[in-house]
Motif scaffolding. Structure first.
Motif: not given
Length: 439
Positions: A130, A142, A194-195
């Motif tokens: 991340y 998350l 994002d992740v």
């Protein structure tokens, strides 16, 4: 003069005595080679993983190792563990073997689909990358973020769903994306994701690149030990400080990770001889030390929910089969398949050894002894003749005796039987003297 070979054995007679038995044995071995426990195929299909993944790289190493034993391994790309499972289980598929992540199935389903495990090969930790100034310490943070888990069939998706569940999260709490590893990494770097969640060995070039990319952070599973108690197929592994780059101190601290293991799974129809060959290759490829495992820790019969094939268990306990340690794969396989026939032939060797030599002796001596019948016929004719017929019959029998002697002189026998031949000639001479003296 008689033809006496200056050899102790007659090749022709030996072939007559031994030939049929030898031909019979060869015919039985030849038939058994093709019909009794057929030889393994020379071409296999291996389901690996996505392009540039650790699975694909390792599959190519297996192909290289098996090529040394004249076996061609065709490597097929796939979306990952779940697709590999489906391909190996599918009776219509040509896939023989592939990589499957632990936790992808259970023992009951595996048995129902005819799957066997050759053991676990390496750790492939869950990497959660991340970005941001603040460290994420709990997966609840998350929520609402764009998380890439890879396409359907990618093993990490099923595992991440279980991780969300034990953290009281639903899949709907995050925005799942399904890009493949390489485009997902590009999207992550560009801020479109994002992740990034991956499950891969430390050999993955993408993982190594992300660990050294400024601004990219790695999630630390501080509850790793608890995860392993909830999920027995997971292991708690440590990413040591500085293991990526000691000079730059990357990472700057130890990280706790949870890790399934990659297992080598095949269909139960895989030839048993190939199991040992694959495990020998696995020992060369995965037996060394790396970021997470010590020298000789893998391959292993642990960390797999699919039952390990008995032939593989023997390998882990005793190493390669005895013959494969000293002979080529194909020669040792031939002898292992033929051992039943070889034992049976050995059991027959003693009675055959008592039958064949007398047959050979009879074959040689019969060329001499049959002439004694002719000599006895000459004597019988003389004994039956009246005194008036005796002179005429004596001349006829002398002529007949000369013909017999001429033919005897053309007999060809080995040197070791010369005594019998000379004995026959002396008996011919004896009968001739009797005829002459009787006139």
């Amino acid at each position: 003069m008689p033809k006496i070979k200056f050899t102790l054995i007659s090749t022709k007679d030996a072939l007559f005595a031994f030939g049929p038995i030898v031909l019979m044995v060869i015919a039985v071995l030849f038939a058994a080679y093709y019909f009794v426990d057929p030889a393994p195929g020379r071409t296999l299909d291996f389901s690996a993983g996505q392009e540039n993944s650790a699975y694909e790289g390792f599959a190519k190493q297996y192909a290289e190792e098996l090529t040394k034993n004249q076996i061609t391994v065709r490597v097929h790309k796939s979306q990952g563990s779940q697709e590999n499972l489906r391909q190996i289980s599918d009776p219509e598929s040509n896939i023989d073997i592939g990589f499957v992540q632990s936790g992808s199935t259970n023992q009951a389903d595996a048995e129902a689909n005819g799957l066997i495990s050759l053991g676990s090969l390496f750790y492939e930790p869950i990497w959660i990358f991340y970005r941001g100034k603040k460290d994420i310490t709990n997966l609840h943070e998350l929520k609402g973020q764009r998380i890439n888990l890879g396409p359907d069939g990618y093993g990490v998706r099923r595992l991440f769903q279980q991780i969300l569940e034990v953290n009281n999260l639903e899949e709907s709490d995050v925005r799942i994306q399904q890009l493949e590893s390489t485009p997902a990494t590009v999207a992550f770097i560009e801020g479109k994701v994002d992740v990034l969640v991956m499950s891969s060995a430390s050999d993955s070039l993408l993982v190594q690149m992300l660990l050294q990319t400024p601004g990219v952070k790695l999630f630390d599973f501080v509850q790793a030990e608890a995860y392993t108690r909830r999920f027995p197929f997971l292991s708690h592994v440590l990413l040591p400080r500085g293991i990526v780059n000691m000079g730059k101190d990357i990472p700057s601290r130890d990280y706790h990770l949870i890790s399934p293991t990659a297992t080598l799974v095949a269909h139960e129809s895989l030839h048993p001889a190939l199991i040992s060959l694959f495990l020998q290759a696995a020992k060369k490829i995965h037996g060394g030390a790396n970021w997470f495992s010590r020298q000789g820790e893998f391959p292993s019969d642990r960390f797999t929910e699919i039952a390990v094939e008995p032939q593989a268990e023997k390998f882990y306990k005793n190493g390669p089969p005895f013959l494969q340690r000293y002979l080529s794969f194909w020669m040792s396989n031939f002898l292992e398949r033929m051992w039943v026939l070889l034992i049976a032939f050995g059991a027959l060797a003693l009675p055959l050894s008592k039958i064949i030599p007398p047959l050979y002796v009879w074959r040689v001596r019969s060329r001499i002894y049959r002439w004694y019948g002719q000599l006895r016929s000459v004597e019988h004719t003389l004994d039956e003749a009246t005194p008036k017929q005796r002179k005429q019959i004596a001349q006829e029998q002398l002529q007949r005796l000369n013909e017999i002697e001429a033919k005897v002189n053309h007999i060809s026998i080995p040197l070791s039987y010369a005594e019998e031949l000379y004995g026959l000639r002396s008996h011919i001479h004896f009968v001739r003297r009797r005829i002459v003296d009787g006139e």
